[in-house]
Write an enzyme that holds these catalytic residues in place. Structure first.
Site: not given
Ligand code: UD1
Ligand code: UDP
Length: 379
Positions: A104, A126, A140, A217, A219, A250
């Site tokens: 999502d 999914e 999402e 994490h 939003r 995160h």
């Molecule tokens: C995204 C997804 C969310 C999912 C989550 C899993 C969208 C809108 N959101 O949210 O559905 O649950 O991933 O974790 O698609 N960042 C880093 N390095 C990384 C990843 C993230 O520095 O490898 C930081 C950056 O500052 C980035 C911020 O995290 O701007 C947010 O990342 P983003 O992918 O926009 O949203 P998530 O909150 O990670």
């Molecule tokens: N996860 C991970 N390391 C972490 C936290 C979560 O590998 O420090 C894994 C967790 O086992 C799960 C997935 O990441 O499979 C969940 O990711 P996240 O919570 O970021 O996203 P969501 O599932 O909410 O989209």
């Protein structure tokens, strides 16, 4: 070395971009690689960078295309437009018979839209999860619904997910109940006698102490709700001397800022960098209970028999709640504090929740998904 695949009859492109998509798509990529007659093309958007790269390393996946769209502080519009532009070129060049997206995220919606623009068939892994509120989880819930409209094969983890799709008038002939590939991945990673690279995690006494695992994490939780969550868990740690908190945080700087001010000053609170998937799931297998707003953890914790308090107002995963292992507690300070207090002071309440159930499948979802693709697309 690439395996001899025989005559290629189907080209399948998988597209993913974030940590959870990587984890849940990896077993499918592995299954596609095994099958004769199927060519697997992997394209990552890299909406996440470090958090996705660790998953690729663990599962030994080398993407054929890396769009590398990640930027710090990226907006939803930036993710969508960069992914769309990158994918247009890749889909045009590869012309896959089907493109698979998982979950999502904004990568999922962009992947589906990019495929639709080129009249490429779409498989949504999914599919059919619904919270019923377009703004929670945000964005999402909208991503799922928008992707559903464009999808040819809806791979629904559970019967409930199928029912959600039927209610929206999708044809039953396009819905396939497969289980969730999260269980396939979990089978691959959780091991007995696991030793952590991070020494701090080996030193925690999981028998004498009660370790709470926290992740947050979302939003829509950033701001007051997250402050409430962190304050409640901090106060609970302060109340119970045998409780330790581990928070693999995160990389989002907004989450880090809130955590720093509230959780910074207690030596039983361990804020650590995001863990790689293997240590993370092995940590989850050892802790006392889980507090989270994550989607994936709501599936993993019940499977591992860990009570999970879901700090969200709605969930698209009611199966864990119905089975008794998960509780939807919302994001108010009082409610979370009270639920934690009960779980830590009332052994019977704890035992009621601490049982392994698995409403999300038997660990063979990827096989079923690839079977459906073969049955429908082989020449
Ligand atoms: C995204 C997804 C969310 C999912 C989550 C899993 C969208 C809108 N959101 O949210 O559905 O649950 O991933 O974790 O698609 N960042 C880093 N390095 C990384 C990843 C993230 O520095 O490898 C930081 C950056 O500052 C980035 C911020 O995290 O701007 C947010 O990342 P983003 O992918 O926009 O949203 P998530 O909150 O990670
Ligand atoms: N996860 C991970 N390391 C972490 C936290 C979560 O590998 O420090 C894994 C967790 O086992 C799960 C997935 O990441 O499979 C969940 O990711 P996240 O919570 O970021 O996203 P969501 O599932 O909410 O989209």
């Amino acid at each position: 070395m690439k395996k001899d695949k025989g005559v290629i009859e189907i080209k399948v492109m998988t597209v993913f971009g974030t940590r959870p998509e990587g984890i849940k798509m990896a077993p499918i990529v592995k299954e596609l690689e095994k099958r004769k007659g199927i060519e697997s093309v992997v394209c990552i958007t890299a909406q996440h960078r470090e958090m996705l790269d660790q998953v690729l390393n663990l599962f030994e996946i080398s993407p054929d295309y890396d769009l590398n769209i990640f930027s710090k502080g990226q907006t939803l519009t930036e993710i969508t437009t960069r992914a769309l532009l990158g994918l247009e070129e890749v889909i045009e060049k590869e012309k896959p018979d089907v493109l698979l997206v998982q979950g999502d995220t904004t990568t999922v919606f962009s992947g589906a839209l990019a495929a639709f623009y080129q009249k490429t068939k779409i498989g949504h892994v999914e599919a059919g999860l619904r919270s019923g509120n377009l703004y929670s989880p945000y964005p999402e819930e909208a991503n799922r619904k928008l992707t559903g409209i464009l999808t040819d094969f809806h791979f629904a983890p559970t019967e409930r997910n199928r029912q959600n799709l039927l209610r929206e008038d999708y044809s039953d002939s396009k819905i396939f109940i497969t289980g969730n590939t999260v269980i396939d991945a979990l089978k691959y990673s959780v091991k007995e006698d696991y030793t952590f690279e991070l020494e701090k995690l080996n030193q925690l006494d999981y028998n004498k102490k009660r370790v709470i695992l926290l992740t947050s994490h979302r939003r829509e939780n950033i701001g007051e709700p997250m402050k409430n969550i962190f304050t409640a868990v901090r106060d609970i740690v302060e109340k119970y001397e045998d409780v330790e908190l581990v928070f693999p945080i995160h990389l989002n700087p907004k989450v880090r800022d809130i955590a720093k001010t509230i959780l910074g000053k207690n030596d039983r609170i361990h804020i650590i960098e995001p863990l790689d998937y293997e240590p993370f799931t092995n940590l989850m297998a050892k802790v006392h209970l889980v507090v989270t707003d994550s989607g994936g953890l709501q599936e993993e914790a019940p499977t591992l028999g860990k009570p999970v308090l879901v700090v969200r107002e709605e969930t698209e995963r009611p199966e864990g709640i119905e089975s008794g292992t998960a509780k939807l507690v919302g994001t108010s300070y009082e409610k979370l504090y009270k639920e934690l207090d009960t779980l830590l002071s009332d052994q019977a309440e704890y035992e009621k929740m601490a049982h392994a159930v698995n409403p999300y499948g038997d660990g063979n979802a990827s096989e079923r998904i690839v079977d459906v693709i073969e049955e429908n697309l082989k020449l």
